[in-house]
Design a protein around this motif. Structure first.
Motif, PDB file in Angstrom:
ATOM      1  N   ASN A 138     -14.416   0.924 -21.496  1.00 47.09           N
ATOM      2  CA  ASN A 138     -14.943   1.665 -20.336  1.00 47.09           C
ATOM      3  C   ASN A 138     -15.040   0.772 -19.109  1.00 47.09           C
ATOM      4  N   LYS A 139     -15.356  -0.502 -19.298  1.00 49.77           N
ATOM      5  CA  LYS A 139     -15.561  -1.409 -18.170  1.00 49.77           C
ATOM      6  C   LYS A 139     -14.258  -1.954 -17.635  1.00 49.77           C
ATOM      7  N   TYR A 140     -13.316  -2.362 -18.487  1.00 48.02           N
ATOM      8  CA  TYR A 140     -12.106  -3.031 -18.062  1.00 48.02           C
ATOM      9  C   TYR A 140     -10.835  -2.241 -18.309  1.00 48.02           C
ATOM     10  N   GLY A 141     -10.938  -1.093 -18.943  1.00 48.91           N
ATOM     11  CA  GLY A 141      -9.735  -0.332 -19.240  1.00 48.91           C
ATOM     12  C   GLY A 141      -9.045  -0.905 -20.450  1.00 48.91           C
ATOM     13  N   SER A 142      -7.947  -0.263 -20.705  1.00 48.36           N
ATOM     14  CA  SER A 142      -7.206  -0.706 -21.880  1.00 48.36           C
ATOM     15  C   SER A 142      -6.486  -2.014 -21.616  1.00 48.36           C
ATOM     16  N   CYS A 143      -6.137  -2.316 -20.230  1.00 51.14           N
ATOM     17  CA  CYS A 143      -5.463  -3.553 -19.863  1.00 51.14           C
ATOM     18  C   CYS A 143      -6.286  -4.315 -18.834  1.00 51.14           C
ATOM     19  N   LEU A 144      -6.129  -5.583 -18.771  1.00 49.71           N
ATOM     20  CA  LEU A 144      -6.841  -6.386 -17.777  1.00 49.71           C
ATOM     21  C   LEU A 144      -6.254  -6.154 -16.383  1.00 49.71           C
ATOM     22  N   GLN A 145      -7.114  -6.056 -15.308  1.00 48.50           N
ATOM     23  CA  GLN A 145      -6.676  -5.799 -13.916  1.00 48.50           C
ATOM     24  C   GLN A 145      -6.331  -7.106 -13.229  1.00 48.50           C
ATOM     25  N   GLY A 146      -5.126  -7.144 -12.601  1.00 43.47           N
ATOM     26  CA  GLY A 146      -4.697  -8.340 -11.921  1.00 43.47           C
ATOM     27  C   GLY A 146      -5.229  -8.415 -10.479  1.00 43.47           C
ATOM     28  N   PRO A 147      -4.905  -9.492  -9.722  1.00 41.04           N
ATOM     29  CA  PRO A 147      -5.371  -9.620  -8.318  1.00 41.04           C
ATOM     30  C   PRO A 147      -4.667  -8.587  -7.407  1.00 41.04           C
ATOM     31  N   ALA A 148      -5.318  -8.255  -6.243  1.00 40.34           N
ATOM     32  CA  ALA A 148      -4.759  -7.267  -5.292  1.00 40.34           C
ATOM     33  C   ALA A 148      -3.486  -7.802  -4.650  1.00 40.34           C
ATOM     34  N   GLY A 149      -2.509  -6.937  -4.437  1.00 41.78           N
ATOM     35  CA  GLY A 149      -1.254  -7.325  -3.820  1.00 41.78           C
ATOM     36  C   GLY A 149      -1.330  -7.372  -2.297  1.00 41.78           C
ATOM     37  N   ASN A 150      -0.242  -7.870  -1.609  1.00 41.88           N
ATOM     38  CA  ASN A 150      -0.169  -7.912  -0.148  1.00 41.88           C
ATOM     39  C   ASN A 150      -0.008  -6.507   0.429  1.00 41.88           C
ATOM     40  N   THR A 151      -0.493  -6.348   1.668  1.00 41.28           N
ATOM     41  CA  THR A 151      -0.377  -5.050   2.340  1.00 41.28           C
ATOM     42  C   THR A 151       1.081  -4.745   2.635  1.00 41.28           C
ATOM     43  N   GLY A 152       1.498  -3.557   2.346  1.00 46.01           N
ATOM     44  CA  GLY A 152       2.884  -3.156   2.601  1.00 46.01           C
ATOM     45  C   GLY A 152       3.144  -2.905   4.088  1.00 46.01           C
ATOM     46  N   ARG A 153       4.438  -2.955   4.503  1.00 47.74           N
ATOM     47  CA  ARG A 153       4.798  -2.696   5.906  1.00 47.74           C
ATOM     48  C   ARG A 153       4.752  -1.202   6.205  1.00 47.74           C
ATOM     49  N   GLU A 154       4.690  -0.898   7.500  1.00 45.38           N
ATOM     50  CA  GLU A 154       4.624   0.503   7.901  1.00 45.38           C
ATOM     51  C   GLU A 154       5.932   1.202   7.578  1.00 45.38           C
ATOM     52  N   GLY A 155       5.817   2.461   7.239  1.00 47.44           N
ATOM     53  CA  GLY A 155       6.991   3.242   6.936  1.00 47.44           C
ATOM     54  C   GLY A 155       7.693   3.725   8.184  1.00 47.44           C
ATOM     55  N   ASN A 156       8.914   4.254   8.016  1.00 46.79           N
ATOM     56  CA  ASN A 156       9.669   4.808   9.143  1.00 46.79           C
ATOM     57  C   ASN A 156       9.021   6.094   9.641  1.00 46.79           C
ATOM     58  N   PRO A 157       9.132   6.378  11.018  1.00 49.26           N
ATOM     59  CA  PRO A 157       8.557   7.635  11.538  1.00 49.26           C
ATOM     60  C   PRO A 157       9.217   8.838  10.886  1.00 49.26           C
ATOM     61  N   GLY A 158       8.424   9.830  10.691  1.00 49.26           N
ATOM     62  CA  GLY A 158       8.953  11.051  10.105  1.00 49.26           C
ATOM     63  C   GLY A 158       9.719  11.875  11.127  1.00 49.26           C
ATOM     64  N   THR A 159      10.492  12.804  10.666  1.00 47.53           N
ATOM     65  CA  THR A 159      11.252  13.696  11.548  1.00 47.53           C
ATOM     66  C   THR A 159      10.331  14.704  12.212  1.00 47.53           C
ATOM     67  N   ASN A 160      10.775  15.196  13.443  1.00 49.73           N
ATOM     68  CA  ASN A 160       9.973  16.186  14.155  1.00 49.73           C
ATOM     69  C   ASN A 160       9.847  17.459  13.343  1.00 49.73           C
ATOM     70  N   GLY A 161       8.701  18.043  13.495  1.00 41.28           N
ATOM     71  CA  GLY A 161       8.478  19.293  12.792  1.00 41.28           C
ATOM     72  C   GLY A 161       9.170  20.470  13.468  1.00 41.28           C
ATOM     73  N   ILE A 162       9.163  21.582  12.843  1.00 37.73           N
ATOM     74  CA  ILE A 162       9.779  22.801  13.378  1.00 37.73           C
ATOM     75  C   ILE A 162       8.913  23.316  14.523  1.00 37.73           C
ATOM     76  N   PRO A 163       9.544  23.648  15.719  1.00 37.33           N
ATOM     77  CA  PRO A 163       8.733  24.173  16.833  1.00 37.33           C
ATOM     78  C   PRO A 163       7.964  25.420  16.426  1.00 37.33           C
ATOM     79  N   GLY A 164       6.762  25.502  16.985  1.00 36.31           N
ATOM     80  CA  GLY A 164       5.945  26.670  16.689  1.00 36.31           C
ATOM     81  C   GLY A 164       6.419  27.895  17.435  1.00 36.31           C
ATOM     82  N   THR A 165       5.937  28.999  17.073  1.00 33.52           N
ATOM     83  CA  THR A 165       6.300  30.254  17.740  1.00 33.52           C
ATOM     84  C   THR A 165       5.602  30.349  19.088  1.00 33.52           C
ATOM     85  N   PRO A 166       6.242  30.980  20.131  1.00 28.91           N
ATOM     86  CA  PRO A 166       5.606  31.127  21.448  1.00 28.91           C
ATOM     87  C   PRO A 166       4.273  31.852  21.360  1.00 28.91           C
ATOM     88  N   GLY A 167       3.355  31.405  22.233  1.00 26.66           N
ATOM     89  CA  GLY A 167       2.053  32.051  22.254  1.00 26.66           C
ATOM     90  C   GLY A 167       2.066  33.390  22.970  1.00 26.66           C
TER      91      GLY A 167
END
Length: 232
Positions: free
Chosen positions: A37-66
């Motif tokens: 319960n305390k440690y799980g079935s496997c021992l936990q290793g040290p925290a990894g380095n922060t990952g780089r930012e991902g690529n920008p996502g594509t533009n969404g579909i334009p909304g309908t006119p108001g």
């Protein structure tokens, strides 16, 4: 001792070891469960380095006119303005000068100056400068005034100057003979564009007898004419 008695004596000896083994087993099971319960079935290793930012996502579909908005409040009625483009104002003036006019007439034209007026909606500023004199035996009055193409100014009133003597000299050839440089000046509106004959005259005053007038004695006399834009 009977067989039943012997069995009864052996029963506690057999039961106690079984209970001890069960307790040991239960105690070991609880220890493993707490660890999992305390440690799980496997021992936990040290925290990894922060990952780089991902690529920008594509533009969404334009909304309908108001939904279109409702009409605004009705505005006030505007004024109709007509835009007029005029040429820039150009100075327009003229001077006519005489040396020693020495006009001794009491009635009539003294001098004139021809002027070209460029606009009909402009005004004329006129000036006569020269020496004036009046002599008479009794009270008398003389009037010097301008005309434009033979008529006095009516926009708004005549351009004039007068000399009045309350008591005349005992004789016309009296030594009281004062010549003073004076001026006749004013503005005249309503004169049409084109060639304008501007003249200065001498005459009598209303309800008074004329005297002995003199204009331009022994000095320079001049007429100055200037066209001015009409003020609104």
């Amino acid at each position: 001792m009977s067989l039943l008695g012997r069995l009864l004596l052996l029963l506690p000896v057999l039961v106690l070891p079984l209970c001890a083994v069960e307790k040991v087993r239960n105690r070991g099971y609880r220890k493993d469960a707490d660890f999992d319960n305390k440690y799980g079935s496997c021992l936990q290793g040290p925290a990894g380095n922060t990952g780089r930012e991902g690529n920008p996502g594509t533009n969404g579909i334009p909304g309908t006119p108001g939904i279109p908005g409702r009409d605004g409040a009705r505005g006030e009625k505007g004024e109709c303005v007509s835009e007029v483009f005029e040429e820039p104002w150009r100075p327009n003036y003229k001077q006519c000068a005489w040396n020693s006019l020495n006009y001794g007439i009491d009635l009539g034209k003294i001098a004139d100056c021809t002027f070209t007026k460029l606009r009909s909606d402009s005004a004329l500023r006129i000036l006569f400068s020269g020496s004036l004199r009046l002599k008479c035996k009794t009270a008398c009055c003389q009037r010097w005034y301008f005309t434009f193409n033979g008529a006095e100014c009516t926009g708004p009133l005549p351009v004039e100057s007068i000399i009045y003597l309350d008591q005349g000299s005992p004789e016309l050839n009296s030594t009281i003979n004062i010549h003073r440089t004076s001026s006749v000046e004013g503005l005249c509106e309503g004169v049409k564009a084109g060639l304008v004959d501007v003249a200065v005259w001498v005459g009598t005053c209303a309800d008074y007898p004329r005297g002995d007038a003199s204009t331009g004695w022994n000095s320079v006399s001049r007429i100055v004419i200037e066209e001015l834009p009409k003020s609104f």
